[in-house]
Design a protein around this motif. Sequence first.
Motif, PDB file in Angstrom:
ATOM      1  N   ALA A 212      43.608  50.822  44.966  1.00 22.91           N
ATOM      2  CA  ALA A 212      43.237  50.348  46.307  1.00 22.91           C
ATOM      3  C   ALA A 212      44.029  51.077  47.388  1.00 22.91           C
ATOM      4  O   ALA A 212      43.524  51.329  48.483  1.00 22.91           O
ATOM      5  CB  ALA A 212      43.453  48.844  46.421  1.00 22.91           C
ATOM      6  N   CYS A 213      45.281  51.415  47.081  1.00 23.29           N
ATOM      7  CA  CYS A 213      46.108  52.086  48.081  1.00 23.29           C
ATOM      8  C   CYS A 213      45.545  53.472  48.399  1.00 23.29           C
ATOM      9  O   CYS A 213      45.555  53.895  49.556  1.00 23.29           O
ATOM     10  CB  CYS A 213      47.571  52.159  47.638  1.00 23.29           C
TER      11      CYS A 213
ATOM     12  N   GLN B   9      41.635  38.552  38.185  1.00 20.51           N
ATOM     13  CA  GLN B   9      40.962  38.316  39.464  1.00 20.51           C
ATOM     14  C   GLN B   9      41.327  39.412  40.460  1.00 20.51           C
ATOM     15  O   GLN B   9      40.486  39.869  41.240  1.00 20.51           O
ATOM     16  CB  GLN B   9      41.331  36.947  40.045  1.00 20.51           C
ATOM     17  N   LEU B  10      42.580  39.861  40.437  1.00 21.64           N
ATOM     18  CA  LEU B  10      43.034  40.846  41.411  1.00 21.64           C
ATOM     19  C   LEU B  10      42.533  42.251  41.087  1.00 21.64           C
ATOM     20  O   LEU B  10      42.169  43.017  41.988  1.00 21.64           O
ATOM     21  CB  LEU B  10      44.566  40.867  41.461  1.00 21.64           C
ATOM     22  N   LEU B  11      42.527  42.618  39.813  1.00 19.89           N
ATOM     23  CA  LEU B  11      42.245  44.006  39.466  1.00 19.89           C
ATOM     24  C   LEU B  11      40.809  44.437  39.748  1.00 19.89           C
ATOM     25  O   LEU B  11      40.605  45.430  40.454  1.00 19.89           O
ATOM     26  CB  LEU B  11      42.638  44.283  38.002  1.00 19.89           C
TER      27      LEU B  11
ATOM     28  N   GLU C 244      34.422  44.691  42.715  1.00 19.08           N
ATOM     29  CA  GLU C 244      33.525  43.801  41.983  1.00 19.08           C
ATOM     30  C   GLU C 244      34.230  42.480  41.739  1.00 19.08           C
ATOM     31  O   GLU C 244      35.445  42.440  41.611  1.00 19.08           O
ATOM     32  CB  GLU C 244      33.194  44.393  40.612  1.00 19.08           C
ATOM     33  N   ARG C 245      33.434  41.423  41.586  1.00 19.34           N
ATOM     34  CA  ARG C 245      34.046  40.125  41.260  1.00 19.34           C
ATOM     35  C   ARG C 245      34.653  40.184  39.867  1.00 19.34           C
ATOM     36  O   ARG C 245      35.681  39.579  39.587  1.00 19.34           O
ATOM     37  CB  ARG C 245      32.997  39.029  41.327  1.00 19.34           C
ATOM     38  N   MET C 246      33.972  40.857  38.962  1.00 23.86           N
ATOM     39  CA  MET C 246      34.525  41.098  37.632  1.00 23.86           C
ATOM     40  C   MET C 246      33.914  42.400  37.149  1.00 23.86           C
ATOM     41  O   MET C 246      32.730  42.658  37.357  1.00 23.86           O
ATOM     42  CB  MET C 246      34.179  39.946  36.675  1.00 23.86           C
ATOM     43  N   ASN C 247      34.693  43.214  36.507  1.00 27.27           N
ATOM     44  CA  ASN C 247      34.169  44.448  35.944  1.00 27.27           C
ATOM     45  C   ASN C 247      33.344  44.112  34.697  1.00 27.27           C
ATOM     46  O   ASN C 247      33.536  43.070  34.083  1.00 27.27           O
ATOM     47  CB  ASN C 247      35.339  45.353  35.568  1.00 27.27           C
ATOM     48  N   PRO C 248      32.429  45.005  34.342  1.00 29.00           N
ATOM     49  CA  PRO C 248      31.537  44.693  33.215  1.00 29.00           C
ATOM     50  C   PRO C 248      32.215  44.242  31.920  1.00 29.00           C
ATOM     51  O   PRO C 248      31.835  43.230  31.362  1.00 29.00           O
ATOM     52  CB  PRO C 248      30.770  45.998  33.025  1.00 29.00           C
ATOM     53  N   TYR C 249      33.218  44.947  31.447  1.00 32.25           N
ATOM     54  CA  TYR C 249      33.790  44.581  30.143  1.00 32.25           C
ATOM     55  C   TYR C 249      35.312  44.497  30.170  1.00 32.25           C
ATOM     56  O   TYR C 249      35.993  45.386  30.665  1.00 32.25           O
ATOM     57  CB  TYR C 249      33.428  45.631  29.081  1.00 32.25           C
ATOM     58  N   ASN C 250      35.845  43.414  29.589  1.00 31.81           N
ATOM     59  CA  ASN C 250      37.258  43.363  29.253  1.00 31.81           C
ATOM     60  C   ASN C 250      37.373  43.123  27.759  1.00 31.81           C
ATOM     61  O   ASN C 250      36.634  42.302  27.206  1.00 31.81           O
ATOM     62  CB  ASN C 250      37.954  42.195  29.974  1.00 31.81           C
TER      63      ASN C 250
ATOM     64  N   PRO D 109      47.457  44.664  45.473  1.00 31.39           N
ATOM     65  CA  PRO D 109      47.296  43.316  44.917  1.00 31.39           C
ATOM     66  C   PRO D 109      48.594  42.710  44.405  1.00 31.39           C
ATOM     67  O   PRO D 109      48.681  41.499  44.239  1.00 31.39           O
ATOM     68  CB  PRO D 109      46.289  43.516  43.773  1.00 31.39           C
ATOM     69  N   VAL D 110      49.577  43.523  44.100  1.00 31.45           N
ATOM     70  CA  VAL D 110      50.848  42.977  43.643  1.00 31.45           C
ATOM     71  C   VAL D 110      51.950  43.118  44.695  1.00 31.45           C
ATOM     72  O   VAL D 110      53.125  42.958  44.394  1.00 31.45           O
ATOM     73  CB  VAL D 110      51.293  43.619  42.300  1.00 31.45           C
ATOM     74  N   LYS D 111      51.535  43.425  45.920  1.00 34.82           N
ATOM     75  CA  LYS D 111      52.444  43.436  47.068  1.00 34.82           C
ATOM     76  C   LYS D 111      53.639  44.383  46.898  1.00 34.82           C
ATOM     77  O   LYS D 111      54.778  44.018  47.189  1.00 34.82           O
ATOM     78  CB  LYS D 111      52.969  42.013  47.368  1.00 34.82           C
ATOM     79  N   ILE D 112      53.391  45.570  46.437  1.00 30.45           N
ATOM     80  CA  ILE D 112      54.460  46.565  46.409  1.00 30.45           C
ATOM     81  C   ILE D 112      54.641  47.049  47.840  1.00 30.45           C
ATOM     82  O   ILE D 112      53.702  47.493  48.484  1.00 30.45           O
ATOM     83  CB  ILE D 112      54.103  47.765  45.507  1.00 30.45           C
ATOM     84  N   ASN D 113      55.840  46.992  48.358  1.00 31.52           N
ATOM     85  CA  ASN D 113      56.098  47.401  49.737  1.00 31.52           C
ATOM     86  C   ASN D 113      56.286  48.917  49.756  1.00 31.52           C
ATOM     87  O   ASN D 113      57.402  49.445  49.858  1.00 31.52           O
ATOM     88  CB  ASN D 113      57.324  46.682  50.295  1.00 31.52           C
TER      89      ASN D 113
END
Lengths: 222, 247, 475
Positions: free
Chosen positions: C320-321, C261-263, C270-276, C376-380
Amino acid sequence: MVGGAKTDGTMTIKHQILERIRRAVPDYSSMRESQYEAITRNYRQSGDLDESGRIELFTDRLRDYGAKVYRCAPWELRSVIGEILSERRKRGLVIARDLPEDWLPEGFEFVRDKGLTYGEIDASEGVLTGCALAIAMTGTIVLYHSGGEGRRALTLIPDYHLCVVYTSQIVETVPEGIRALAPYSVAPLTTISGPSATADIEMTRIQGVHGPRTLDIILVKA
Amino acid sequence: MLISLFITCYNDTLFPETGKAVVAVLERLGHTVEFRQAQTCCGQMHYNTGYQAEAAALMRHFLDVFRDAEIICSPSSSCVAMIRDQYPRIAAHSGDPDLQRAIEDLIPRVYEFSELLVDKLGVTELGAFFPHSVTYHPACHGLRALQLGDKPIRLLREVEGLELIELPEATECCGFGGTFSIKNPDVSAGMLTEKIRCVLESRAEVCTANDNSCLMHIGGGLSRQRAGVRCLHLAEILASTEAEKLA
Amino acid sequence: MSVRVGEAAGAPKFPKAAKELIKNAQLRRNVRHATDVIRNKRARVVAEMPDWEELRESARQIKAHTLRHLDFYLQEFEQACVRAGGQVHWAKDADQANEIIVGLLHAHEAREVIKVKTMTSDEIGLNAALELAGITPHETDLADLIIQLGEDKPSHIVVPALHRNKSEIRQIFRKKMNLPDLGDRPEDLTNAARQYLREKFLRVKAAITGANFAIAETGSVCVVESEGNGRMCISLPDVLIALVGIEKIIPRFQDLEVFLQLLPRSATGERMNPYNSIWTGIAEGDGPREFHVVLLDNGRTNVLADPESRETLACIRCGACLNVCPVYRQTGGHAYGSVYAGPIGAILTPQLQSMRHSQSLPYASSLCGACYEVCPVKINIPEILLHLRGKVVERGDAPILERLEMKAAAFALSDEGHLELAQKAGRIGQIPFQRDGVIRSLPGILSGWSAVRDLKPIPAQSFREWWAARKQTER
């Protein structure tokens, strides 16, 4: 082969790395399992929508991706498949070895995958499958490459994918989907959320790079 | 209330008007301001450049000066963020439990100026008068570290005659970043250009912020470009009244 | 262990690299446009999620937990993967990983290999090692293909070719794919890539992939993608090799519900990328007959050893950063001299190399904190940047002039007497630089400041002097 083939002095590389890890984290403790269970998970773990709400949301998302969505009752499935194939001007499709016979309309050529070459799959007009489940919130179909879906190459190489989703297979949220997949966690799994895309050229989103460029979904309401 | 002013080293030296404005506003509200002469610097410049030992010494000095002050107020959000976020870390590193306790005890008493007014004193209407168009730049430390939210905006809205104009792309960093502007002058200049573009787009006469470090940087660029836009600290706008107008 | 992070060890310092790159108008425009697009998309899909903060917190905890028990989870992964028919290799550094991979390909007499996007392979310099060994690597991710054919370097984690515009891409494709009549619409270019690569997907017998996640409980590997080249590479060839940094491990299959969900929302908006694709070992009658995982250290245990910055390893490579970093948006990725650019690159690159190289990167930040807000993983990241700056100074690697200036400043600020003296000295010292009440030019390192900014002179009376005078008059 476990353990790493190379040795470097007295310890294998694997053990050197593990040793470096242990030295790096001296607060290692044996409370690992309880610590894992203690991880807070206050995110949504289930949905609020009823089945018709899920269907509506799922359909919405699919349309966003440009996938065409058809709806029918179970007894109509076979003829709807026939109509779609006619509409798409397809003479036949490849299918998994164990796809139910009663899905297949007359007048079309369905080739079961009993060891097709990549070239043969590439030459086909498309593939017909079922699925493991679908996730409404993200418009995702999940294949677990079982009897009704076939091996991964079968849904990857053709340019057209016609997928049957029973409405009872639709969950609302991602956590519900992942949890429902737990029994199949070591099967090959593919999640499909719209046709492939890239935005690598000046950030213009282009659909259909590799994988099927056209996706049609049939929602079967039991 | 008795409010102890932490002017900050750079305001003391370069922007005394801001300190005077803070004093004027607080006295207008009926409070007593004290200024402890022994104060110097919070240690931010050293800490941010990696000189943690020097910063620790400055922290101890700050603690000595303000240990028993009831309320400490500073017109610099970056300095308050330094105290609030970094002093506990520095104290923890020292391994000195007394120091840690003293810092823990000190921190809740330290306020950034707009925090003091809105949260502690509960006022937004200050009898201020400033008949100019103003755009507000949220300094990064105030915005993200202190989570000031809309406190400065609420204060500006109550100023009579003031036309508040939203700054485009307001939350983008201005590019000062302390020693960043010296060590990475080209990127800092590029970021400054973006910020100036947005200030000019707002068509405001005045750009304000709760941090003179940003304003020194933005104002310096506006001046160099002869842009005809002034930079003023929030406190100076709030200090301006009908009787004592800020020109 | 001899760690390599691409060519970071020999890269020019950030300020120097940045100075040149910011002159490139096309680069700046492209970087700005690309990051604007993704960050706006990200903001929209994140705003939809009422439990976004809860997901971030769970992700942070899952990663922190995994790193604390990494030795257990790595071994669990190995056992499960082997049970399912996979083979697991351990590589302590770049050279060893390259040796293992080349060895595996030689054993299969593979002269070509198709590759799915993996920054880890850029980190270890895999392509160069393959070519040296007589094996031709074919990048299959569109952007990586553009980079490879253009003999260039990536400049962003998720859209590596964002510094190229479509005419340039068209030129590259025309030349290298031998398509003299190629159109220049994005569709034409994508079609050309599709044809060019399809032939390889259906023919080449060996593939190399990275991994977004490796699941300890099941021994599975997960690849997150948009284009479909990942699916091609992991399911069509006979031999598949996955190069996996040891930090990619997550404990259980169920943890995917958090990361998947985060990635996609963070990386491409996107809500979900095309392929996992998720697979475990070998699947009978479906896909590769041989599956190898190469678990890579290459300095990750260095990062793990510092409890204050260990969370750097939580990174899920969403980018994202980069998209919100005001510094990155000025320069693009090349300025960082590393396969890992932007805020995460600024902390990961030097730490992998035990702070011996890339020391200018922790300073390539104004500490605005925008990165921390979106991670998304809160790295400070801002805290870690400060921590690493402290390490640079502690090692004695700060420039000597700076050290002297900092010592002098610390002295001046140590008590009021010194401060007052310094203020007076400053007032006198500035006189030669003042013109018409403004300072337009400063000497030495301060010249960077005065190059683009005016400075108001130090006022004749400091605040403390005003206060003291006021107190006098009150008496």
